[in-house]
Design an enzyme around this catalytic site. Structure first.
Site, PDB file in Angstrom:
ATOM      1  N   CYS A 289       0.789  -1.237   0.000  1.00  0.00           N
ATOM      2  CA  CYS A 289       0.000   0.000   0.000  1.00  0.00           C
ATOM      3  C   CYS A 289       0.823   1.289   0.000  1.00  0.00           C
ATOM      4  O   CYS A 289       0.567   2.170  -0.825  1.00  0.00           O
ATOM      5  CB  CYS A 289      -0.982   0.013   1.162  1.00  0.00           C
ATOM      6  SG  CYS A 289      -1.496  -1.588   1.755  1.00  0.00           S
ATOM      7  N   ARG A 318       6.098 -11.608   5.476  1.00  0.00           N
ATOM      8  CA  ARG A 318       5.537 -11.417   6.815  1.00  0.00           C
ATOM      9  C   ARG A 318       6.084 -12.509   7.712  1.00  0.00           C
ATOM     10  O   ARG A 318       6.159 -13.667   7.322  1.00  0.00           O
ATOM     11  CB  ARG A 318       4.007 -11.495   6.768  1.00  0.00           C
ATOM     12  CG  ARG A 318       3.417 -10.360   5.956  1.00  0.00           C
ATOM     13  CD  ARG A 318       1.913 -10.443   5.918  1.00  0.00           C
ATOM     14  NE  ARG A 318       1.393  -9.445   4.982  1.00  0.00           N
ATOM     15  CZ  ARG A 318       0.126  -9.344   4.630  1.00  0.00           C
ATOM     16  NH1 ARG A 318      -0.758 -10.169   5.147  1.00  0.00           N
ATOM     17  NH2 ARG A 318      -0.261  -8.427   3.781  1.00  0.00           N
ATOM     18  N   GLN A 336       0.909 -11.109  -3.346  1.00  0.00           N
ATOM     19  CA  GLN A 336      -0.473 -10.684  -3.193  1.00  0.00           C
ATOM     20  C   GLN A 336      -0.930 -10.107  -4.523  1.00  0.00           C
ATOM     21  O   GLN A 336      -0.194  -9.334  -5.128  1.00  0.00           O
ATOM     22  CB  GLN A 336      -0.508  -9.568  -2.159  1.00  0.00           C
ATOM     23  CG  GLN A 336      -1.381  -9.835  -1.001  1.00  0.00           C
ATOM     24  CD  GLN A 336      -1.488  -8.613  -0.113  1.00  0.00           C
ATOM     25  OE1 GLN A 336      -0.794  -7.617  -0.278  1.00  0.00           O
ATOM     26  NE2 GLN A 336      -2.376  -8.695   0.846  1.00  0.00           N
ATOM     27  N   ASP A 338      -2.628  -7.543  -5.523  1.00  0.00           N
ATOM     28  CA  ASP A 338      -3.063  -6.361  -4.808  1.00  0.00           C
ATOM     29  C   ASP A 338      -3.589  -5.315  -5.769  1.00  0.00           C
ATOM     30  O   ASP A 338      -3.139  -5.233  -6.900  1.00  0.00           O
ATOM     31  CB  ASP A 338      -1.830  -5.779  -4.089  1.00  0.00           C
ATOM     32  CG  ASP A 338      -2.201  -5.200  -2.751  1.00  0.00           C
ATOM     33  OD1 ASP A 338      -3.402  -5.079  -2.467  1.00  0.00           O
ATOM     34  OD2 ASP A 338      -1.271  -4.857  -1.995  1.00  0.00           O
ATOM     35  N   HIS A 340      -5.136  -1.024  -5.478  1.00  0.00           N
ATOM     36  CA  HIS A 340      -5.661   0.093  -4.700  1.00  0.00           C
ATOM     37  C   HIS A 340      -6.475   0.980  -5.616  1.00  0.00           C
ATOM     38  O   HIS A 340      -6.017   1.322  -6.701  1.00  0.00           O
ATOM     39  CB  HIS A 340      -4.526   0.863  -4.021  1.00  0.00           C
ATOM     40  CG  HIS A 340      -3.842   0.025  -2.983  1.00  0.00           C
ATOM     41  ND1 HIS A 340      -2.696  -0.678  -3.239  1.00  0.00           N
ATOM     42  CD2 HIS A 340      -4.193  -0.252  -1.695  1.00  0.00           C
ATOM     43  CE1 HIS A 340      -2.353  -1.355  -2.140  1.00  0.00           C
ATOM     44  NE2 HIS A 340      -3.238  -1.121  -1.191  1.00  0.00           N
ATOM     45  N   LYS A 420     -15.379  -3.313   5.383  1.00  0.00           N
ATOM     46  CA  LYS A 420     -14.918  -4.160   4.286  1.00  0.00           C
ATOM     47  C   LYS A 420     -15.920  -5.245   3.941  1.00  0.00           C
ATOM     48  O   LYS A 420     -16.804  -5.571   4.721  1.00  0.00           O
ATOM     49  CB  LYS A 420     -13.590  -4.828   4.654  1.00  0.00           C
ATOM     50  CG  LYS A 420     -13.734  -5.805   5.817  1.00  0.00           C
ATOM     51  CD  LYS A 420     -12.512  -6.695   5.973  1.00  0.00           C
ATOM     52  CE  LYS A 420     -12.670  -7.599   7.193  1.00  0.00           C
ATOM     53  NZ  LYS A 420     -11.594  -8.559   7.354  1.00  0.00           N
ATOM     54  N   HIS A 466      -8.508  -0.818  -0.592  1.00  0.00           N
ATOM     55  CA  HIS A 466      -7.570  -1.933  -0.832  1.00  0.00           C
ATOM     56  C   HIS A 466      -8.382  -3.074  -1.415  1.00  0.00           C
ATOM     57  O   HIS A 466      -9.478  -3.365  -0.940  1.00  0.00           O
ATOM     58  CB  HIS A 466      -6.970  -2.478   0.462  1.00  0.00           C
ATOM     59  CG  HIS A 466      -6.304  -1.475   1.326  1.00  0.00           C
ATOM     60  ND1 HIS A 466      -4.946  -1.281   1.335  1.00  0.00           N
ATOM     61  CD2 HIS A 466      -6.805  -0.629   2.256  1.00  0.00           C
ATOM     62  CE1 HIS A 466      -4.630  -0.362   2.230  1.00  0.00           C
ATOM     63  NE2 HIS A 466      -5.742   0.051   2.802  1.00  0.00           N
TER      64      HIS A 466
HETATM   65 ZN   LIG Z   1      -3.374  -2.122   0.549  1.00  0.00          ZN
END
Ligand SMILES: [Zn+2]
Ligand SMILES: [Zn+2]
Length: 593
Positions: A289, A318, A336, A338, A340, A420, A466
């Site tokens: 992010c 992680r 991921q 991902d 945005h 979410k 996200h």
């Molecule tokens: Zn994010």
């Protein structure tokens, strides 16, 4: 709102079955000591300190005795007692005495879990057995269906999970409302074992995790990487077609960045230790992010630029404790998928409609058509403008309703920075897996002071959303393997067809067919080994290749291939062109094959 497991009949049933089992075990081993016996997901267990290890025959005997106790239809009777009375009652049971001491001090419950309030000490009596217990239980043992229980296994377990304590024998059992439920459960277990992605990952040579590289770090082998490439190619095409921009960002970022984003504050324990370069600390990224935010902030954004959709297959790291690592499902480094979304407030509801539809479309393309949605709303402690929270929640709800997706509401269950939607799928054997998240963020845009210039020439805060669709690509692959039992749909199969020449004189023709099919973008192997045809067919079935094309004298003469599916189904002989059309249609329609 769905009933909580802890409040369900199934929970009381399993708790009751644990007591019945403990009685049966103590009758067999009168000198035995009992520890704790809670219900767990799909069953229950009880920990015992016994003079000898239990055998499978013991379990059968104990199970048979349980059925008799069930038949006695004895009531479960609750009674509150003083600590002294409890100590007297359990004076032969050192583990219970330790639990009573804990209860008395008010720091743990009878299962050894920490509690806030000092609990009352209660006991439950049924038939010949008395247990230190908070309940709840069924009315009588007779409410347990004797045909719907089964003892499953014995495993070692340290008292209170501490290896300095004695090792006890933990007997696992399962209990269901009906014999049919039990049968279903045992089938699911059996299927899950067969489909275990760690086993199939080895058998099909898809991936490995090497001690030399490190725990939780995945090596994708050629066939696994092929599936990933095909999945990603589809993913990329769809993103490009739907107005996403791809971005690429580094694996490490300065401490200042993670300070600013707040990750070093609220996420530090999941991050790897920093790397020092030129007296600067850099951290491996646990999320993408902040990088995407920096791209957004690299220029002035006008309302005309919005919505912006940045997508990246970003590899993140992680820290997970070694005890929780599990094949591809729980790893330390993963990619991921991902994205945005940044948009103006007026665009926000349409953007949520878009991202939900897009996510559903992609999940369905991978063959997941049972999708369950979960909506999580504002918790008590939250950051951000309450009005924006309300608008965001309303938009999420409206989108779910418009998509006619039934959803469960988790009131107050959102993250502190925004509401979410989670999308979870049911796999082929009915297990639920979380894949997608559509998550508002009212924290990062403030921390990074993100703005856009609206029509009136003023700067405003954009909405930030996200979105992870497949989630972790490693984990998604694990789920895909288990869902399909390794027999990937035709479009994702590393090899789609294997051509099997019956004798050496058919090899040239087999190669010609292979070349023609490859020309049409089909992935084809020729099995040129001098093995017998049946052995080659068995081998192809084991590799879970969708089509086996046998060629012999007749096929060669007629320009045909004799087709079998991996299921064993025989389609007979077709012209090479006809097979090509059939296979390409299966690819196009993403059939399971
Ligand atoms: Zn994010
Ligand atoms: Zn109990």
């Amino acid at each position: 709102m769905e009933e909580k497991y802890e409040e369900s009949k199934l929970y009381r049933l399993r708790h009751s079955a644990a007591h019945v089992m403990a009685q049966a075990v103590l009758e067999k081993f009168p000198e035995g000591k009992v520890a704790i016996g809670p219900p767990i997901e799909d069953g229950f267990y009880y920990d015992f300190d016994l003079p000898r290890p239990l055998t499978p025959e013991d379990l059968n005997e104990i199970e048979a005795r349980m059925r008799e106790i069930i038949k006695s239809n004895s009531p479960f009777i609750r009674q509150e007692v003083s600590a002294e009375e409890a100590q007297e009652l359990f004076k032969e049971q050192p583990y219970k005495l330790e639990l009573i001491e804990g209860l008395e001090q008010g720091d743990v419950d009878e299962h050894g879990n920490p509690v806030d309030e000092k609990p009352v000490i209660s006991i439950y009596k049924s038939d010949q057995f008395v247990d230190l217990c908070r309940g709840p239980h069924l009315q009588t043992t007779g409410e347990i269906n004797p045909k719907a229980i089964k003892l499953m296994s014995v495993a070692g377990a340290y008292w209170r999970g501490d290896e300095k304590n004695p090792m006890l024998q933990r007997v696992y059992g399962t209990a269901w409302l009906t014999p049919d439920d039990l049968k279903q459960y045992l089938w699911r277990l059996e299927e899950a074992k067969k489909r275990d992605h760690r086993k199939l990952g080895r058998d099909l040579d898809l991936y490995s995790i090497s001690d030399n590289v490190g725990s939780g770090l995945v090596l994708w082998h050629p066939d696994g990487a092929k599936v990933r490439f095909l999945a990603e190619r589809y993913w990329e095409d769809q993103h490009i077609k739907n107005g996403y921009d791809f971005v690429y960002t580094p694996h490490i970022g300065k401490a200042d960045l993670w300070e600013k984003s707040g990750h070093l504050g609220f996420y530090a324990e999941n991050m790897y230790a920093p790397i020092e370069i030129e007296e600067q600390k850099y951290y491996l990224k646990p999320m993408n992010c902040p990088f995407h935010i920096e791209i957004y902030k690299s220029g002035i954004r006008s309302y005309r630029d919005l919505p912006l959709r940045y997508a990246e297959k970003g590899t993140v790291y992680r820290y997970e404790r070694s005890g929780v690592l599990h094949g591809l499902m729980r790893v330390r480094g993963f990619t991921q998928d991902d994205a945005h979304h940044f948009c103006a407030p007026s665009q926000m509801p349409a953007e949520i409609d878009f991202v939900l539809d897009f996510s559903l479309k992609i999940l369905r393309a991978f063959g997941f058509d049972q999708i369950n949605a979960y909506l999580s709303t504002r918790p008590e402690k939250a950051v951000g403008d309450p009005e924006r929270w309300r608008d965001a929640e309303a938009a999420l709800k409206a989108s779910l309703e418009r998509a006619e997706l039934p959803y469960k509401l988790d009131e107050g269950g959102g993250a502190f920075y925004g509401p979410k939607i989670d999308l979870k799928i049911n796999d082929a054997i009915g297990r639920e897996w979380q894949l997608s998240t559509i998550q508002f963020d009212f924290n990062e845009p403030d921390r990074f002071d993100m703005t856009f210039i609206d029509e009136d020439g003023q700067a405003y805060r954009p909405y930030m959303i996200h979105r992870a669709l497949l989630g972790s690509i490693e984990r998604f692959f694990g789920i895909l393997i288990e869902h399909y039992g390794g027999a990937f749909p035709v479009w994702l199969s590393p090899v789609q067809a294997v051509i099997i020449p019956i004798a050496d004189r058919h090899v040239d023709f087999a190669r010609k067919v292979a070349a023609e099919l490859s020309e049409a973008d089909l992935r084809v192997d020729v099995d040129e080994r001098s093995d017998r045809m049946n052995a080659k067919i068995r081998d192809a079935e084991k590799r879970k290749i969708p089509y086996m094309l046998v060629v012999g004298d007749r096929e060669m003469e007629q320009g045909q291939v004799d087709i079998r599916r991996r299921s064993g189904e025989r389609l007979g002989a077709l012209k090479v062109d006809e097979f090509k059309a059939l296979a390409l249609k299966d690819v196009e329609e993403k059939v399971a094959g």
